[in-house]
Design an enzyme around this catalytic site. Structure first.
Site, mmCIF file in Angstrom:
data_model
loop_
_atom_site.group_PDB
_atom_site.id
_atom_site.type_symbol
_atom_site.label_atom_id
_atom_site.label_comp_id
_atom_site.label_asym_id
_atom_site.label_seq_id
_atom_site.Cartn_x
_atom_site.Cartn_y
_atom_site.Cartn_z
ATOM 1 C CD GLU A 86 114.418 34.170 -28.531
ATOM 2 O OE1 GLU A 86 113.719 33.224 -28.952
ATOM 3 O OE2 GLU A 86 115.174 34.084 -27.550
ATOM 4 C CE LYS A 264 112.786 29.619 -27.042
ATOM 5 N NZ LYS A 264 113.432 30.903 -27.411
ATOM 6 C CG ASP A 280 103.930 21.690 -40.110
ATOM 7 O OD1 ASP A 280 104.085 22.222 -39.003
ATOM 8 O OD2 ASP A 280 102.965 20.951 -40.382
ATOM 9 C CG HIS A 378 118.869 37.732 -25.089
ATOM 10 N ND1 HIS A 378 117.645 38.298 -24.877
ATOM 11 C CD2 HIS A 378 118.646 36.622 -25.819
ATOM 12 C CE1 HIS A 378 116.727 37.561 -25.449
ATOM 13 N NE2 HIS A 378 117.298 36.535 -26.036
HETATM 14 P P1 NAD Z 1 101.393 18.190 -50.800
HETATM 15 O O1 NAD Z 1 100.430 17.059 -50.810
HETATM 16 O O2 NAD Z 1 100.853 19.560 -51.008
HETATM 17 O O3 NAD Z 1 102.547 17.938 -51.899
HETATM 18 C C1 NAD Z 1 103.174 16.735 -52.036
HETATM 19 C C2 NAD Z 1 102.880 16.137 -53.395
HETATM 20 O O4 NAD Z 1 103.589 16.830 -54.397
HETATM 21 C C3 NAD Z 1 103.346 14.702 -53.517
HETATM 22 O O5 NAD Z 1 102.392 13.843 -52.949
HETATM 23 C C4 NAD Z 1 103.527 14.530 -55.008
HETATM 24 O O6 NAD Z 1 102.326 14.115 -55.612
HETATM 25 C C5 NAD Z 1 103.824 15.949 -55.504
HETATM 26 N N1 NAD Z 1 105.220 16.141 -55.951
HETATM 27 C C6 NAD Z 1 105.606 16.819 -57.070
HETATM 28 N N2 NAD Z 1 106.938 16.844 -57.187
HETATM 29 C C7 NAD Z 1 107.442 16.168 -56.156
HETATM 30 C C8 NAD Z 1 108.773 15.851 -55.722
HETATM 31 N N3 NAD Z 1 109.868 16.236 -56.401
HETATM 32 N N4 NAD Z 1 108.932 15.144 -54.563
HETATM 33 C C9 NAD Z 1 107.848 14.754 -53.862
HETATM 34 N N5 NAD Z 1 106.571 15.015 -54.228
HETATM 35 C C10 NAD Z 1 106.364 15.718 -55.362
HETATM 36 O O7 NAD Z 1 102.226 18.267 -49.448
HETATM 37 P P2 NAD Z 1 102.819 17.188 -48.457
HETATM 38 O O8 NAD Z 1 104.286 17.399 -48.433
HETATM 39 O O9 NAD Z 1 102.303 15.816 -48.700
HETATM 40 O O10 NAD Z 1 102.189 17.711 -47.075
HETATM 41 C C11 NAD Z 1 102.731 18.813 -46.422
HETATM 42 C C12 NAD Z 1 101.622 19.615 -45.748
HETATM 43 O O11 NAD Z 1 100.873 18.779 -44.880
HETATM 44 C C13 NAD Z 1 102.169 20.716 -44.883
HETATM 45 O O12 NAD Z 1 101.448 21.896 -45.171
HETATM 46 C C14 NAD Z 1 101.833 20.259 -43.466
HETATM 47 O O13 NAD Z 1 101.655 21.375 -42.614
HETATM 48 C C15 NAD Z 1 100.584 19.483 -43.665
HETATM 49 N N6 NAD Z 1 100.180 18.490 -42.652
HETATM 50 C C16 NAD Z 1 100.987 18.127 -41.608
HETATM 51 C C17 NAD Z 1 100.557 17.176 -40.702
HETATM 52 C C18 NAD Z 1 101.490 16.765 -39.590
HETATM 53 O O14 NAD Z 1 102.646 17.124 -39.588
HETATM 54 N N7 NAD Z 1 101.044 15.983 -38.600
HETATM 55 C C19 NAD Z 1 99.311 16.574 -40.861
HETATM 56 C C20 NAD Z 1 98.516 16.947 -41.955
HETATM 57 C C21 NAD Z 1 98.952 17.900 -42.855
#
Ligand code: NAD
Length: 425
Positions: A86, A264, A280, A378
């Site tokens: 945008e 928005k 996300d 805009h």
């Molecule tokens: P992930 O599981 O890929 O990574 C997180 C993991 O990284 C942790 O569980 C931990 O084991 C590890 N890790 C290593 N270093 C770390 C640090 N310094 N701090 C924290 N963890 C560390 O990702 P996630 O963050 O659990 O999930 C994010 C993904 O889930 C996004 O892609 C999102 O789009 C998706 N998602 C979103 C929804 C929703 O928003 N409703 C639902 C399902 C999935």
């Protein structure tokens, strides 16, 4: 005649190679070789990486990345990558930041990095009794949750709290357990969903209930990013401008029709940084809007007031579930580059920067709306899009865009006529 033999039932599509998938889509949609080559040109996102990010991958969608300049956050100058299609979004942040740079810029803070996973129990015989039974097992639940993610625990995260609510619904009484988990530098969805799925059968067993959903809440209200900033009235055009902006805010906070557009605008800024860093956008959007309606009335994500010295103070407080690890953040090369430009060391730091961008965006939007109107700025940028739509190429784009702005009418039909005239010399 419509080709009625076309079928969207393509068995094993996901098992095909990328080129084969593109060929299958081409056969269905009548794409020529040029179209297929376009899809297969994935630019600076390697096809192999993209193929691992989503299912049935056939191509990439490039979104421009711009840099917001002038931002000073917590005393430190930052360049901020923003991914958006945008026009005016990047310029709005630059403008707002320029007008508060000399008076100190943005101050930010964060409430924590806690995410909530919900476990839904239905058909529970004694819901109030069950609630207490679950709460009694807090230590056991902590152990089980932390055992799910030793890496997270090693990084200082893990289970933090347990909450159980009994709610009345159209489908009967439900017992809702919240696992409150510190997800540190991860957005944390996968991390907390794993814990919820692990704990749910045990909770169901302890209470003789039946577990249904086990999923995080995007209303991340234990992960609030905050930013505040004071714009000197003299720097923004005087008291009339300030008062017009305050009135714009009061309108937004009182009226959901206006608040939707006001927010928005805030999300124009927020989403652009969330996307640029591979985070996300839908999770952040959902959290922001749910938070804006948390009192049962959908209002403004920002607050504006006059300081005792007569200046304009703005604040934002918004759930900000973003990470530096997980999802696409570490996999997408452009997201990695964006994080490098931002030079952030923690998800907390990133979240606070994003909140400041949201506030800056809102400043520019309400200022434009309360003064010259949004179309002036805009349209200057939009005129370039219209020029391109009219068929302008190379230098013609700028020339035609300028002409349209000068004429005060940025319309496609006018652009086409002017382009014909330009080309005729
Ligand atoms: P992930 O599981 O890929 O990574 C997180 C993991 O990284 C942790 O569980 C931990 O084991 C590890 N890790 C290593 N270093 C770390 C640090 N310094 N701090 C924290 N963890 C560390 O990702 P996630 O963050 O659990 O999930 C994010 C993904 O889930 C996004 O892609 C999102 O789009 C998706 N998602 C979103 C929804 C929703 O928003 N409703 C639902 C399902 C999935």
């Amino acid at each position: 005649m419509e080709n009625t033999t076309k079928s969207s039932r393509i068995g094993g599509f996901h098992k095909l190679g990328i080129a084969q998938r593109v060929a299958a889509v081409a056969a269905f949609a009548g794409l020529d070789e040029g179209d297929q080559a376009h899809l297969l040109n994935t630019g600076n996102l390697p096809a192999e990486t993209a193929d691992h990010l989503i299912e049935n991958f056939v191509g990439t969608m490039n979104i421009p990345v711009g840099i917001a300049t002038n931002m000073k956050i917590d005393g430190r100058d930052r360049l901020i990558p923003m991914a958006t299609e945008e026009s005016s979004v990047v310029a709005a942040v630059c403008n707002a930041a320029r007008q508060c740079y000399d008076s100190g810029g943005f101050i930010t803070s964060m409430s924590g990095s806690l995410m909530i996973a919900q476990i839904q129990l239905v058909d529970v015989p004694d819901p109030q009794h069950a609630r207490i039974e679950i709460l009694e097992r807090r230590d056991r639940i902590r152990e089980l949750c932390d055992a799910c993610d030793p890496l997270l625990v090693r990084h200082g995260g893990g289970f933090r709290d347990l909450e159980v609510r009994v709610i009345q619904t159209a489908g009967g009484v439900m017992v809702i357990t919240h696992l409150v988990v510190d997800t540190r530098d991860a957005m944390g969805a996968n991390a907390v969903n794993t814990m919820a799925e692990k704990i749910a059968p045990m909770i169901a067993g302890w209470t003789n209930g039946r577990s249904n959903l086990r999923i995080l809440s995007n209303l991340a209200d234990r992960r609030l990013a905050r930013a505040r900033c004071v714009w000197r009235t003299a720097d923004i055009g005087g008291e009339a401008v300030r008062d017009g902006m305050l009135s714009a805010y009061h309108f937004a906070d009182a009226d959901p029709y206006r608040a939707a557009t006001h927010n928005k605008g805030v999300m124009n800024g927020i989403d652009a940084v969330v996307l640029a860093t591979g985070n996300d956008t839908r999770a952040v959007e959902a959290g922001a809007h749910a938070y804006a309606a948390r009192h049962g009335h959908y209002g403004s994500l920002t607050r504006w007031e006059t300081t005792t010295s007569g200046d304009l103070a703005g604040v934002i407080e918004v759930p900000m579930a973003v990470g530096l690890i997980g999802g696409a953040t570490k996999l997408h090369p452009t997201a990695k580059m964006a994080l490098k430009i931002l030079d952030v060391q923690s998800a907390d730091e990133l979240a606070r920067i994003i909140a400041a961008v949201g506030l800056a965006q809102n400043f520019s939007a309400i200022k434009a709306l309360a003064t010259t109107g949004i179309q002036k700025g805009h349209m200057a940028l939009h005129s370039q899009n219209i020029a391109m739509m009219a068929g302008a190429v190379g230098d013609e784009i700028d020339t035609l865009a300028r002409l349209l702005v000068e004429k005060g009418s940025v319309r496609l039909d006018l652009a086409q006529a002017e382009l014909t005239r330009l080309r005729a010399g």
